[in-house]
Design a protein around this motif. Structure first.
Motif, PDB file in Angstrom:
ATOM      1  N   ILE A  24       0.833  -1.197   0.000  1.00 20.56           N
ATOM      2  CA  ILE A  24       0.000   0.000   0.000  1.00 20.56           C
ATOM      3  C   ILE A  24       0.868   1.247   0.000  1.00 20.56           C
ATOM      4  N   LEU A  44      -6.004  -1.961  -5.504  1.00 20.78           N
ATOM      5  CA  LEU A  44      -5.219  -2.582  -4.434  1.00 20.78           C
ATOM      6  C   LEU A  44      -5.543  -4.068  -4.290  1.00 20.78           C
ATOM      7  N   ILE A  50      -0.972  -7.819  -2.336  1.00 18.77           N
ATOM      8  CA  ILE A  50      -2.077  -7.484  -1.424  1.00 18.77           C
ATOM      9  C   ILE A  50      -3.083  -8.619  -1.397  1.00 18.77           C
TER      10      ILE A  50
END
Length: 122
Positions: A24, A44, A50
């Motif tokens: 992030i 994301l 992630i």
């Protein structure tokens, strides 16, 4: 075997938190407009790292369910605080986060709390 389930929960939780923070931070800050926030979050989720951290949270949950078959939650849950300790230690080395007296005192209290709560009074 129950302690291995707790350890698996902790390790997968820590992995997920560290990888999520790492990735992030590469994407930057959350935008202000709602639609941009939504698109940002979708982007994301589809980042492979992630996604692996989200999968890690799911696997940690499976380990936790297994641990719950072996221990009372009031006994097992304090061990989850080790994840705070590990994240703190790794964040110093990976993210160069500062070590402060307050953080150290807090971690000492966490470890003392784990020791105290893991003792069973018979």
């Amino acid at each position: 075997m129950g302690y291995l389930y707790v350890l698996g929960t902790i390790l997968f939780t820590v992995y997920g938190q560290l990888v999520m923070k790492w990735r992030i931070s590469k994407f930057g800050s959350l935008p202000e407009p709602f639609i941009d926030k939504l698109l940002f979050l979708i982007k994301l989720v589809f980042d492979p790292f992630i996604f692996s951290s989200l999968l890690s949270a799911f696997i940690a949950s499976l380990f936790w369910m297994a641990a719950m078959t072996k221990f009372n939650i009031s006994y097992a849950y304090p061990f989850m605080s080790f994840s705070y300790v590990l994240v703190f230690i790794f964040s110093i080395f990976i993210f160069k986060e500062p070590i402060t007296v307050y953080k150290m005192v807090g971690l000492v209290f966490i470890v003392i709390g784990i020791i105290i709560s893991s003792r069973s009074i018979s």
